[in-house]
Design a protein around this motif. Structure first.
Motif, PDB file in Angstrom:
ATOM      1  N   ILE A   5       0.819  -1.072  -0.075  1.00 45.02           N
ATOM      2  CA  ILE A   5      -0.111  -0.093   0.049  1.00 45.02           C
ATOM      3  C   ILE A   5       0.895   1.393  -0.083  1.00 45.02           C
ATOM      4  CG2 ILE A   5      -1.594   1.377   1.373  1.00 45.02           C
ATOM      5  CD1 ILE A   5      -2.537  -1.509   2.476  1.00 45.02           C
ATOM      6  N   VAL A   6       0.576   2.123  -0.955  1.00 43.45           N
ATOM      7  CA  VAL A   6       1.481   3.364  -0.993  1.00 43.45           C
ATOM      8  C   VAL A   6       0.522   4.555  -0.704  1.00 43.45           C
ATOM      9  CG1 VAL A   6       2.546   4.920  -2.266  1.00 43.45           C
ATOM     10  CG2 VAL A   6       2.997   2.446  -2.695  1.00 43.45           C
ATOM     11  N   PHE A   7       1.077   5.627   0.148  1.00 46.73           N
ATOM     12  CA  PHE A   7       0.530   6.827   0.476  1.00 46.73           C
ATOM     13  C   PHE A   7       1.022   7.803  -0.337  1.00 46.73           C
ATOM     14  CE2 PHE A   7      -2.932   6.675   3.827  1.00 46.73           C
ATOM     15  CZ  PHE A   7      -2.910   5.123   3.927  1.00 46.73           C
ATOM     16  N   GLU A   8       0.323   8.642  -0.814  1.00 42.96           N
ATOM     17  CA  GLU A   8       0.926  10.084  -1.536  1.00 42.96           C
ATOM     18  C   GLU A   8       0.089  11.022  -1.414  1.00 42.96           C
ATOM     19  OE1 GLU A   8       3.493  10.427  -3.567  1.00 42.96           O
ATOM     20  OE2 GLU A   8       4.205   8.420  -4.409  1.00 42.96           O
ATOM     21  N   GLY A   9       0.879  12.165  -1.664  1.00 44.59           N
ATOM     22  CA  GLY A   9       0.130  13.511  -1.280  1.00 44.59           C
ATOM     23  C   GLY A   9       1.192  14.658  -1.421  1.00 44.59           C
ATOM     24  N   LEU A  10       0.765  15.870  -1.403  1.00 42.48           N
ATOM     25  CA  LEU A  10       1.601  17.068  -1.092  1.00 42.48           C
ATOM     26  C   LEU A  10       2.480  16.826   0.189  1.00 42.48           C
ATOM     27  CD1 LEU A  10      -0.328  20.074  -2.571  1.00 42.48           C
ATOM     28  CD2 LEU A  10       1.355  18.743  -3.836  1.00 42.48           C
ATOM     29  N   TYR A  97       6.271   6.857  -3.404  1.00 38.11           N
ATOM     30  CA  TYR A  97       6.814   5.717  -4.070  1.00 38.11           C
ATOM     31  C   TYR A  97       7.208   6.469  -5.432  1.00 38.11           C
ATOM     32  CZ  TYR A  97       7.615   0.858  -5.831  1.00 38.11           C
ATOM     33  OH  TYR A  97       8.174  -0.049  -6.444  1.00 38.11           O
ATOM     34  N   TYR A  98       7.069   5.658  -6.578  1.00 33.26           N
ATOM     35  CA  TYR A  98       7.486   6.266  -7.843  1.00 33.26           C
ATOM     36  C   TYR A  98       6.694   7.277  -8.139  1.00 33.26           C
ATOM     37  CZ  TYR A  98       4.916   2.104  -9.917  1.00 33.26           C
ATOM     38  OH  TYR A  98       4.069   1.054 -10.393  1.00 33.26           O
ATOM     39  N   TYR A  99       5.333   7.687  -7.525  1.00 32.84           N
ATOM     40  CA  TYR A  99       4.349   8.776  -8.156  1.00 32.84           C
ATOM     41  C   TYR A  99       4.820   9.787  -7.847  1.00 32.84           C
ATOM     42  CZ  TYR A  99       1.478   4.399  -7.638  1.00 32.84           C
ATOM     43  OH  TYR A  99       1.045   3.065  -7.520  1.00 32.84           O
ATOM     44  N   SER A 100       5.813   9.987  -6.644  1.00 40.33           N
ATOM     45  CA  SER A 100       6.107  11.186  -6.494  1.00 40.33           C
ATOM     46  C   SER A 100       7.576  11.529  -7.300  1.00 40.33           C
ATOM     47  CB  SER A 100       7.006  11.178  -4.869  1.00 40.33           C
ATOM     48  OG  SER A 100       6.154  11.229  -4.092  1.00 40.33           O
ATOM     49  N   SER A 101       8.241  10.501  -7.822  1.00 42.46           N
ATOM     50  CA  SER A 101       9.166  10.867  -8.784  1.00 42.46           C
ATOM     51  C   SER A 101       8.521  11.437 -10.157  1.00 42.46           C
ATOM     52  CB  SER A 101      10.094   9.699  -9.306  1.00 42.46           C
ATOM     53  OG  SER A 101      10.807   9.345  -8.313  1.00 42.46           O
ATOM     54  N   ASP A 172      -2.219  14.490 -13.141  1.00 45.41           N
ATOM     55  CA  ASP A 172      -2.119  14.168 -14.616  1.00 45.41           C
ATOM     56  C   ASP A 172      -1.390  12.840 -14.622  1.00 45.41           C
ATOM     57  OD1 ASP A 172      -2.650  16.294 -15.778  1.00 45.41           O
ATOM     58  OD2 ASP A 172      -0.494  17.191 -16.529  1.00 45.41           O
ATOM     59  N   VAL A 173      -0.473  12.620 -13.729  1.00 47.49           N
ATOM     60  CA  VAL A 173       0.297  11.301 -13.515  1.00 47.49           C
ATOM     61  C   VAL A 173      -0.810  10.176 -13.259  1.00 47.49           C
ATOM     62  CG1 VAL A 173       1.602   9.982 -11.935  1.00 47.49           C
ATOM     63  CG2 VAL A 173       2.347  12.230 -12.716  1.00 47.49           C
ATOM     64  N   PHE A 174      -1.560  10.366 -12.412  1.00 47.32           N
ATOM     65  CA  PHE A 174      -2.631   9.370 -11.772  1.00 47.32           C
ATOM     66  C   PHE A 174      -3.781   9.073 -13.369  1.00 47.32           C
ATOM     67  CE2 PHE A 174      -2.195  10.865  -7.452  1.00 47.32           C
ATOM     68  CZ  PHE A 174      -1.128   9.990  -7.129  1.00 47.32           C
ATOM     69  N   SER A 175      -4.029  10.223 -14.033  1.00 46.51           N
ATOM     70  CA  SER A 175      -4.789   9.612 -15.083  1.00 46.51           C
ATOM     71  C   SER A 175      -3.878   8.727 -16.245  1.00 46.51           C
ATOM     72  CB  SER A 175      -5.486  10.460 -15.912  1.00 46.51           C
ATOM     73  OG  SER A 175      -4.678  11.955 -16.179  1.00 46.51           O
TER      74      SER A 175
END
Ligand code: ATP
Ligand SMILES: Cc1cn([C@H]2C[C@H](O)[C@@H](COP(=O)(O)O)O2)c(=O)[nH]c1=O
Length: 205
Positions: A5-10, A97-101, A172-175
């Motif tokens: 499970i990954v958490f992302e956000g500002l 995780y890589y979403y931040s990159s 944008d990345v998520f779409s």
């Protein structure tokens, strides 16, 4: 095999608070839980923390490569790596995780998004999370929280305007990742109280 499970956000969106609550709840249900974060506490991660906290000027491609190197060690470390914990049946909860990159470096106008996307998504060592939970909080709320709770303002926490650009980058990345890579990503309105957000998260985990 455990769940990843990954958490992302500002910055300041409440990831640490929500990860603590979720980890406690899952442990109460009898699950084995391992909480971890990027940048890591390995050498590359500590160097990245210094770059962030001292706002050192670094080439954006160098930053992206360092985050990837740190991530590969995070997954593959023989004793403490994410893969080892998942193989041992732990639920792994990872703060970023890589979403931040892809959002912080990839969506920077001085960087080539496809390059970072390919490096991360086509790296055979990296694992695809079972779910990514994005805590979507108004950038000005995040900035207020950071200003109140910390003395040191880091590289990506300088202005509401920059944080708003990063938020748009994440969306944008998520779409792209949902459409082209069928990734399981939940965007959670996390503007409410800590308890309300925790309840919302439980619907997806
Ligand atoms: N839903 C919320 N409502 C109000 N305050 C919150 C909420 N969630 C977190 N906070 C507060 O905001 C601050 C930042 O929260 P937290 O450390 O959980 O966020 P974070 O995303 O991990 O931040 P960072 O990226 O800066 O490490 C803390 O002081 C925390 O108590
Ligand atoms: C993994 C990763 C992180 N970052 C940035 C995003 C944040 O500004 C910091 C980490 O701070 P936190 O308070 O511990 O969440 O690092 C990045 O730019 N790229 C990445 O890949």
């Amino acid at each position: 095999m455990g769940k990843f499970i990954v958490f992302e956000g500002l910055d300041g969106c409440g990831k640490t608070s929500q990860i603590d609550i979720l980890a406690r709840r899952l442990k109460e249900k009898g699950e084995k839980v391992y909480v971890t974060a990027e940048p890591t506490n390995y050498e590359t991660g500590l160097y990245l923390r210094r770059i962030l906290s001292e706002s050192l000027e670094k080439d954006i491609y160098l930053l992206a490569a360092l985050f990837l190197a740190d991530r590969i060690e995070h997954i593959t470390h023989p004793e403490k790596g994410i893969k080892k914990y998942l193989d041992d049946g732990y639920t792994v909860i990872c703060d970023r995780y890589y979403y931040s990159s892809l959002a912080y470096q990839g969506k920077n106008p001085n960087c080539n998004f496809e390059w970072i996307l390919n490096l991360n998504l086509n790296c055979e060592r990296l694992l695809t999370p079972d779910i990514c939970l994005f805590l979507d909080v108004n950038p000005s709320t995040c900035k207020d929280r950071i200003d109140v709770s910390r003395d040191n303002i880091e590289l990506y926490e300088k202005s509401v305007e920059e944080m708003s650009n990063i938020r748009r980058g994440f969306l944008d990345v998520f779409s792209t990742l949902k459409k082209d890579y069928s990734q399981n990503i939940m965007i959670i309105d996390a503007n409410g109280s800590i308890d309300d957000v925790a309840k919302e998260i439980l619907k997806y985990v």
